[in-house]
Write an enzyme that holds these catalytic residues in place. Sequence first.
Site, short mmCIF file in Angstrom:
data_model
loop_
_atom_site.label_atom_id
_atom_site.label_comp_id
_atom_site.label_asym_id
_atom_site.label_seq_id
_atom_site.Cartn_x
_atom_site.Cartn_y
_atom_site.Cartn_z
CB SER A 44 -0.96 -0.05 1.19
OG SER A 44 -2.02 0.85 1.02
CG ASP A 68 -6.83 -2.20 -3.50
OD1 ASP A 68 -7.41 -1.54 -2.62
OD2 ASP A 68 -5.63 -2.51 -3.43
CG HIS A 114 -5.94 -2.21 0.23
ND1 HIS A 114 -5.17 -1.68 -0.78
CD2 HIS A 114 -5.36 -1.80 1.39
CE1 HIS A 114 -4.17 -0.97 -0.25
NE2 HIS A 114 -4.27 -1.04 1.06
#
Length: 725
Positions: free
Chosen positions: A577, A662, A697
Amino acid sequence: MAKLNYAFRFAKSGMMVSFISLIISGCAPSNKATENMTSETIKAPVAKKVPYEMIQHGHKRIDNYYWMRDDTREDKEILAHLAAENNYVDAQMAHTQPLQDTLFTEMTGRLKKDDASVPYEKRGYWWYNRYEGDNEYAIYARKKSSLKNTEEVILDANVLAEGHEYFSLDSVAVSTNNNLLAYSTDTESRRLYTIEFKDLTTGELYQDKLVNTSGSIVWANDNKTVFYIKKDVQTLLGYQVFRHTLGTSQEQDKLVYQENDTTFYTDIGKTRDNKTIYINHDSTLTTGVSVISADMPNAEFKLITPITTGHEYDFDQHNDWYYIRTNKDAQNFKLVKVKRKDSADISKWQDVIPHRENVYFEDFIVFENHLVLEEKENGNTQIRVINLTTNEVTSLPFNDAAYVATFDTNPTSDTGKLRYYYSSLTTPGAVMEVDLNTFSSKTLKQDEVLGKFDSNWYQSERVFVTARDGKKVPVSIVYRKDKFKKDGTNPLYQYAYGSYGIIVEPYFSASRLSLLDRGFIFAIAHIRGGQMLGRSWYEDGKMFNKINTYTDFIDVTKSLTEQKYGAEDKVFAIGGSAGGLLMGAIINMEPDLYRGVAAHVPFVDVVTTMSDASIPLTTGEYDEWGNPANKDSYEYMLSYSPYDQVKAQDYPNLLVTTGLHDSQVQYFEPMKWVAKLRDMKTNDNKLYFQTNMDAGHGGASGRFRRYKERALEYAFFMDLVGINK
């Protein structure tokens, strides 16, 4: 009250969830025509170029891969390209499949299949969740009055997950009278949750369905009213708080709060004494809290104190008093108290724990007769107990070099016992309970590591590395004693995050043993951008200081190899991330330092994403990264944006992963980045890009599936240094 809640580009998870769970695996090829393809017949996909011009502040950028963005996720050409990338990874990594299988068997073999959380007592019941056999999801249960009584299953997530490739259960909330259950689920991995209701006395489901919510659920004390947050389905911002009456349609729900400032996130909760319902209003630099009595659900929410730019606070309550953790004239936060009726008047706030320059005040709990503080000093957590009658202060003892100690489930305030979680790089996680009067303690549960394991085989260290500007960066290290020689020959696995003030704690991971047992040194670099060394450590790694995050990581790498912790030609860097942004930045800056890099769900197209307010989470992060509408922010962000800074040079071996759905970092950021890297890199090092076509995610759902994904990453690194078993 929980710590400040950041809705950042990071998997929504508890502190103890492994950062490696961000790893995303792709779908196996479904077309039978691919079954006989090999690494020789499947070539790396080459993406077409369609120049797209962007002009900001008189500066022109050309993005050849902007066409890869499809918010519907239905474009056939894009899906075909992602499938081609997945096929390429499958073919190129096929020779490591036996190693991946071995790693998966090892990692899952250390897990206790029939497992349960530590039960806690509240409102006359003991509550817990448990796992059975090979089931991926938890069963939620309770026992009335005593743990010796018959179990009542209130929800089986395995049943709910049937037929879904992805499944997430966010909240399981029981009404005050214990008879009604509300729960929220997501089956698309976009973090848009549907709330449903169940009568626990009859087992019947209500027809009520609340869609497009954040997943959070709060019951009022009338046992018929719930509060929830509705999301904008485009930006995925939760911005509206609704009041729902059981038995009515969602269209009839009452809007009780709407956040019109898109830089703020909205959260809801209920105090542990069951008396107050609150709404948190959170931005990067400013917070506020609005409250009502849980006995009066139709009341109007009122701010505890007016929202002021730069003021951050959270609260707990004790009788007629609010206890408030605040940064008012206190960079590292302090604790004050004030009569609830006077809370809006800051002049009446009374200091309880003053501000300290060298101690970061993280969290606190107010019990009936005790105040418990969670603090960080020089990067190590301290838990201090203050007797509210005698003012006597006692610190709980911790002995490991690098460890995590944090509050566990403490559902009520009328108790003299504290539960906390403890773990270290060599100590499996444990839930501890301490008597706040006698300070006798006991272990309620320690995670079991099945198979061959002895914590004495492993050694942890905490070292400090001097960064180029003189700052001392803490690093947590663990290795297997009989596999390590401080001679610069071991492979080094270095992880960091470094954004949003997130502290990556040095906790135990059973799956990590598969690395350590093969001679890897594992290191967490607690770089600036996190808050390991306090609030200033965060401030010095964000906005116009963001470059410090990247140089800290690089300086740690150089120091660890100079000190012979790892071999210079066997250094592996990992981040997910915003930590994936870190990976992109360091390989542009110092690509020769790293043998291999894994960038999971990486936030790499910084300027373009932050220039588009329609992309989820963008507006709420201007105070973290900057707003490109401002020329100085635009130029600074452009100077490190991984996608924009890709150039013709040699790059390390790369494994890049994403999820098609995501919601935090859109799939097209890593997709574009990989296409540009493949076009511009000047060497033949590996570049693999894998997309999980069902997940988002946080990667694959379920407690076992994630280890398939972890095995892929570990095998990628091990293959690069010749480890094949």
